[in-house]
Motif scaffolding. Sequence first.
Motif, PDB file in Angstrom:
ATOM      1  N   ASN A 289       4.395  -6.104   2.586  1.00 14.97           N
ATOM      2  CA  ASN A 289       3.105  -4.951   2.845  1.00 14.97           C
ATOM      3  C   ASN A 289       2.486  -5.341   4.216  1.00 14.97           C
ATOM      4  O   ASN A 289       2.210  -4.277   4.943  1.00 14.97           O
ATOM      5  CB  ASN A 289       2.044  -5.240   1.956  1.00 14.97           C
ATOM      6  N   ASP A 290       2.427  -6.594   4.502  1.00 18.43           N
ATOM      7  CA  ASP A 290       1.832  -6.893   5.948  1.00 18.43           C
ATOM      8  C   ASP A 290       2.849  -6.202   7.054  1.00 18.43           C
ATOM      9  O   ASP A 290       2.213  -5.989   7.889  1.00 18.43           O
ATOM     10  CB  ASP A 290       1.872  -8.352   6.260  1.00 18.43           C
ATOM     11  N   ARG A 291       4.113  -6.309   6.806  1.00 15.57           N
ATOM     12  CA  ARG A 291       5.048  -6.031   7.800  1.00 15.57           C
ATOM     13  C   ARG A 291       4.964  -4.577   8.049  1.00 15.57           C
ATOM     14  O   ARG A 291       4.953  -3.847   9.325  1.00 15.57           O
ATOM     15  CB  ARG A 291       6.578  -6.389   7.495  1.00 15.57           C
ATOM     16  N   VAL A 292       4.842  -3.874   6.892  1.00 13.80           N
ATOM     17  CA  VAL A 292       4.588  -2.337   7.178  1.00 13.80           C
ATOM     18  C   VAL A 292       3.253  -1.735   7.676  1.00 13.80           C
ATOM     19  O   VAL A 292       3.144  -1.210   8.693  1.00 13.80           O
ATOM     20  CB  VAL A 292       4.816  -1.673   5.769  1.00 13.80           C
ATOM     21  N   MET A 293       2.152  -2.710   7.330  1.00 14.30           N
ATOM     22  CA  MET A 293       1.086  -2.300   7.815  1.00 14.30           C
ATOM     23  C   MET A 293       0.838  -2.734   9.409  1.00 14.30           C
ATOM     24  O   MET A 293       0.372  -1.918  10.391  1.00 14.30           O
ATOM     25  CB  MET A 293      -0.050  -3.327   7.116  1.00 14.30           C
ATOM     26  N   ARG A 294       1.577  -3.613   9.708  1.00 11.16           N
ATOM     27  CA  ARG A 294       1.618  -4.273  11.112  1.00 11.16           C
ATOM     28  C   ARG A 294       2.308  -2.957  11.941  1.00 11.16           C
ATOM     29  O   ARG A 294       1.846  -2.697  13.073  1.00 11.16           O
ATOM     30  CB  ARG A 294       2.402  -5.462  11.304  1.00 11.16           C
ATOM     31  N   ALA A 295       3.496  -2.545  11.497  1.00  9.36           N
ATOM     32  CA  ALA A 295       4.187  -1.493  12.240  1.00  9.36           C
ATOM     33  C   ALA A 295       3.324  -0.235  12.411  1.00  9.36           C
ATOM     34  O   ALA A 295       3.273   0.440  13.498  1.00  9.36           O
ATOM     35  CB  ALA A 295       5.688  -1.267  11.525  1.00  9.36           C
ATOM     36  N   ARG A 296       2.597   0.276  11.317  1.00 13.28           N
ATOM     37  CA  ARG A 296       1.708   1.345  11.285  1.00 13.28           C
ATOM     38  C   ARG A 296       0.604   1.253  12.419  1.00 13.28           C
ATOM     39  O   ARG A 296       0.294   2.060  13.309  1.00 13.28           O
ATOM     40  CB  ARG A 296       0.999   1.572  10.045  1.00 13.28           C
TER      41      ARG A 296
ATOM     42  N   PHE B 148      -0.423   1.957  20.143  1.00 10.15           N
ATOM     43  CA  PHE B 148       0.199   2.711  21.103  1.00 10.15           C
ATOM     44  C   PHE B 148      -0.430   3.922  21.499  1.00 10.15           C
ATOM     45  O   PHE B 148      -0.648   4.564  22.862  1.00 10.15           O
ATOM     46  CB  PHE B 148       1.521   3.023  21.001  1.00 10.15           C
ATOM     47  N   PHE B 149      -0.680   4.873  20.501  1.00  7.37           N
ATOM     48  CA  PHE B 149      -1.341   6.073  20.709  1.00  7.37           C
ATOM     49  C   PHE B 149      -2.716   6.029  21.365  1.00  7.37           C
ATOM     50  O   PHE B 149      -3.139   6.721  22.128  1.00  7.37           O
ATOM     51  CB  PHE B 149      -1.583   6.862  19.371  1.00  7.37           C
ATOM     52  N   TYR B 150      -3.341   5.038  20.925  1.00  7.06           N
ATOM     53  CA  TYR B 150      -4.692   4.663  21.287  1.00  7.06           C
ATOM     54  C   TYR B 150      -4.717   4.466  22.643  1.00  7.06           C
ATOM     55  O   TYR B 150      -5.696   5.220  23.586  1.00  7.06           O
ATOM     56  CB  TYR B 150      -5.504   3.725  20.661  1.00  7.06           C
ATOM     57  N   ARG B 151      -3.959   3.444  23.387  1.00  5.41           N
ATOM     58  CA  ARG B 151      -3.920   3.046  24.608  1.00  5.41           C
ATOM     59  C   ARG B 151      -3.459   4.239  25.499  1.00  5.41           C
ATOM     60  O   ARG B 151      -3.811   4.508  26.636  1.00  5.41           O
ATOM     61  CB  ARG B 151      -3.029   1.813  24.777  1.00  5.41           C
ATOM     62  N   GLU B 152      -2.667   4.990  25.089  1.00  6.81           N
ATOM     63  CA  GLU B 152      -2.077   6.257  25.917  1.00  6.81           C
ATOM     64  C   GLU B 152      -3.127   7.173  25.769  1.00  6.81           C
ATOM     65  O   GLU B 152      -3.109   7.786  26.882  1.00  6.81           O
ATOM     66  CB  GLU B 152      -0.650   6.743  25.171  1.00  6.81           C
ATOM     67  N   ASP B 153      -3.656   7.482  24.739  1.00  6.04           N
ATOM     68  CA  ASP B 153      -4.712   8.597  24.940  1.00  6.04           C
ATOM     69  C   ASP B 153      -5.901   8.252  25.661  1.00  6.04           C
ATOM     70  O   ASP B 153      -6.341   9.267  26.533  1.00  6.04           O
ATOM     71  CB  ASP B 153      -5.413   8.831  23.560  1.00  6.04           C
TER      72      ASP B 153
ATOM     73  N   HIS C 227      -1.469   6.133   4.596  1.00  2.00           N
ATOM     74  CA  HIS C 227      -0.118   5.952   4.705  1.00  2.00           C
ATOM     75  C   HIS C 227       0.389   5.049   3.571  1.00  2.00           C
ATOM     76  O   HIS C 227       1.448   5.055   2.766  1.00  2.00           O
ATOM     77  CB  HIS C 227       0.379   5.318   6.183  1.00  2.00           C
ATOM     78  N   GLN C 228      -0.476   3.916   3.283  1.00  6.26           N
ATOM     79  CA  GLN C 228      -0.045   2.870   2.280  1.00  6.26           C
ATOM     80  C   GLN C 228      -0.846   2.831   0.995  1.00  6.26           C
ATOM     81  O   GLN C 228      -0.596   2.206   0.237  1.00  6.26           O
ATOM     82  CB  GLN C 228      -0.101   1.554   3.130  1.00  6.26           C
ATOM     83  N   ARG C 229      -1.895   3.599   1.122  1.00  4.12           N
ATOM     84  CA  ARG C 229      -2.870   3.591  -0.253  1.00  4.12           C
ATOM     85  C   ARG C 229      -3.434   2.061  -0.348  1.00  4.12           C
ATOM     86  O   ARG C 229      -3.549   1.664  -1.658  1.00  4.12           O
ATOM     87  CB  ARG C 229      -2.106   3.922  -1.547  1.00  4.12           C
ATOM     88  N   TYR C 230      -3.950   1.522   0.596  1.00  5.48           N
ATOM     89  CA  TYR C 230      -4.379   0.225   0.792  1.00  5.48           C
ATOM     90  C   TYR C 230      -6.023   0.485   0.668  1.00  5.48           C
ATOM     91  O   TYR C 230      -6.373   1.307   1.379  1.00  5.48           O
ATOM     92  CB  TYR C 230      -3.980  -0.792   1.736  1.00  5.48           C
ATOM     93  N   PHE C 231      -6.717  -0.616   0.132  1.00  5.03           N
ATOM     94  CA  PHE C 231      -8.041  -0.473   0.122  1.00  5.03           C
ATOM     95  C   PHE C 231      -8.633  -1.307   1.352  1.00  5.03           C
ATOM     96  O   PHE C 231      -8.011  -2.486   1.723  1.00  5.03           O
ATOM     97  CB  PHE C 231      -8.668  -1.135  -0.807  1.00  5.03           C
ATOM     98  N   GLY C 232      -9.760  -1.037   2.063  1.00  3.08           N
ATOM     99  CA  GLY C 232     -10.027  -1.663   3.308  1.00  3.08           C
ATOM    100  C   GLY C 232     -11.353  -2.756   2.620  1.00  3.08           C
ATOM    101  O   GLY C 232     -11.801  -2.652   1.629  1.00  3.08           O
ATOM    102  N   LEU C 233     -11.711  -3.615   3.568  1.00  8.67           N
ATOM    103  CA  LEU C 233     -12.635  -5.007   3.391  1.00  8.67           C
ATOM    104  C   LEU C 233     -13.443  -5.072   4.556  1.00  8.67           C
ATOM    105  O   LEU C 233     -13.115  -5.071   5.647  1.00  8.67           O
ATOM    106  CB  LEU C 233     -11.643  -6.056   3.153  1.00  8.67           C
ATOM    107  N   ARG C 234     -14.620  -5.449   4.150  1.00  9.52           N
ATOM    108  CA  ARG C 234     -15.702  -5.857   5.222  1.00  9.52           C
ATOM    109  C   ARG C 234     -16.109  -7.128   4.975  1.00  9.52           C
ATOM    110  O   ARG C 234     -16.111  -7.722   3.840  1.00  9.52           O
ATOM    111  CB  ARG C 234     -16.997  -4.815   5.242  1.00  9.52           C
ATOM    112  N   ASP C 235     -16.624  -7.572   6.128  1.00  6.90           N
ATOM    113  CA  ASP C 235     -17.168  -9.052   6.021  1.00  6.90           C
ATOM    114  C   ASP C 235     -18.523  -8.766   5.383  1.00  6.90           C
ATOM    115  O   ASP C 235     -19.170  -7.510   5.223  1.00  6.90           O
ATOM    116  CB  ASP C 235     -17.162  -9.941   7.246  1.00  6.90           C
ATOM    117  N   THR C 236     -19.341  -9.793   5.145  1.00  8.70           N
ATOM    118  CA  THR C 236     -20.898  -9.792   4.622  1.00  8.70           C
ATOM    119  C   THR C 236     -21.872  -9.103   5.676  1.00  8.70           C
ATOM    120  O   THR C 236     -22.748  -8.498   5.214  1.00  8.70           O
ATOM    121  CB  THR C 236     -21.475 -11.066   4.115  1.00  8.70           C
ATOM    122  N   ASP C 237     -21.340  -8.984   7.054  1.00 10.71           N
ATOM    123  CA  ASP C 237     -22.235  -8.346   7.906  1.00 10.71           C
ATOM    124  C   ASP C 237     -21.825  -6.775   8.266  1.00 10.71           C
ATOM    125  O   ASP C 237     -22.441  -6.206   8.985  1.00 10.71           O
ATOM    126  CB  ASP C 237     -21.916  -8.921   9.333  1.00 10.71           C
TER     127      ASP C 237
END
Length: 504
Positions: free
Chosen positions: A126-133, A139-144, A92-102
């Motif tokens: 950006n944070d506002r859009v990411m939060r909404a998505r 919601f989908f996860y809980r309903e499913d 949706h946003q073309r953002y890169f994910g991040l992981r911790d050292t573990d």
Amino acid sequence: LHPDSVELTSPASYVDTLRGVRVYVDPQERAQLMATRLKEAAASAGLVLIEDEFLLGENLSLVEEPQVIVGTFEPRFLELPEQVILEVARGHQRYFGLRDTDGKLAPKYLAVVNTAENPAAVREGNDRVMRARLADAEFFYREDLKVLFGERRKELAGIVFQTRLGSVLDKVVRIEKLCASLGAALGLSGAIVERAVHGAALCKNDLVTWMVGEFPELQGQVGRAYALAQGTAEDIACVISEHYRPKGAADAVAQDDAAALVAIADRLDTLVGCFSIGLAPTGGADPYGLRRACLGVLRTALERRFDIDLVAAFAHAYAGFEGVELDMDGEAVRGKLGLFFRDRARGLFSDALPIDAVDASLAVAASRPLDARARAAALAGLDAQTRSGLGEVFKRATNIAKSAPDGEPERGSEAAELALFDAFYASRESVAQHGSNADYAAAFAELAALAPVLGRYFDEVLVMADDEAVRARRLRLMRVISESCGGLARLELLGSAGDDTSAK
């Protein structure tokens, strides 16, 4: 001139001049700068970048000078399946994910932007859009999860797989049966086949979830996550996600035998069903992805070392359509699919093996891809000159043998004739034994040693002698040689590129 105009003194100064005003026109330079700044931003946050070539390409044309901003989302969203979070960021946003050292997913992301004059404002938006998505996904996860994953199976009856071939539920039932028959034919253990059948029964259930409705590219992965969340064993959940692999040429095949078996069964059901109602690909049109499905079957069988008999597999898949009105009988479908698979195998094998060796091997073993590749690899062990010489003499022998009368050959009288007779019968049994043991390298090495003897025979002996008895004797020898060796490979095709029958 506009106050922000840039004066170019010469064409050669174009790249350097624009770089001076923070416009990187060289895409390779821009890509390198973006990659560097992404890693620097991740390191500054004490995290590790999840590298993604797709996102690099997507962002490359969106910016003149790549700037990177670190964004944040609430840790509570980490309760969602990891792939869902990454797909929200990526798709949706073309953002890169991040992981911790573990190696755990961090509640942060990286956004590539064209300006960093007011990074706080950009980050806030950006944070506002990411939060909404992510809230939508939550919601989908809980309903499913309010519905037991296994109970969703009955809902598949409402999804059309193909108008004439029935629903997705019909397809799942066929896949289960096909897994059982194919697994037995492949000699897989009962435990593996049972796991494959169990996984096949669940493998399409996530198609009716809210989450896959929003993120169709996550089918399989969502099913795995939901099955695990509701207590399904890891090895069964693995089948649900892995059976979609390979998704493309660059993707790996399923790394588990049960998942690989379901992957093959799923694709064979689609291929046999579509071919049976006249939906074979034509030209550039392939709406059901049949070429990709065929390559998926071949790659999975080869890489998992499944010695699948395609003719028998097509028959098993065709039997699953009992009661469905089809346009072609089983024999016709097997013939068309056999040629279709052979074309794809030719292209696949020739990426690493000489085309003449591939053609000679597929001509006798196309229905067993693993075996055909082994023959081609053994022939490729002979140098090009040896293969060419082998092809030349066996082409002559095969052509002459067509007019040979019945009966066993006898020893002749001329030196070259005697030498060929003795050399052939001295090696005939061992060549056959090597072939039976699939020791093709040894078999072809013996035939390569026979080739000069056969060549001398053609140089010194007139096969089509005027004497009828002599001619018959010599023709019989050609027939026996051709028939005895022709089961290993169509040796007469060696030394030639063959017909241009590239995959269509």
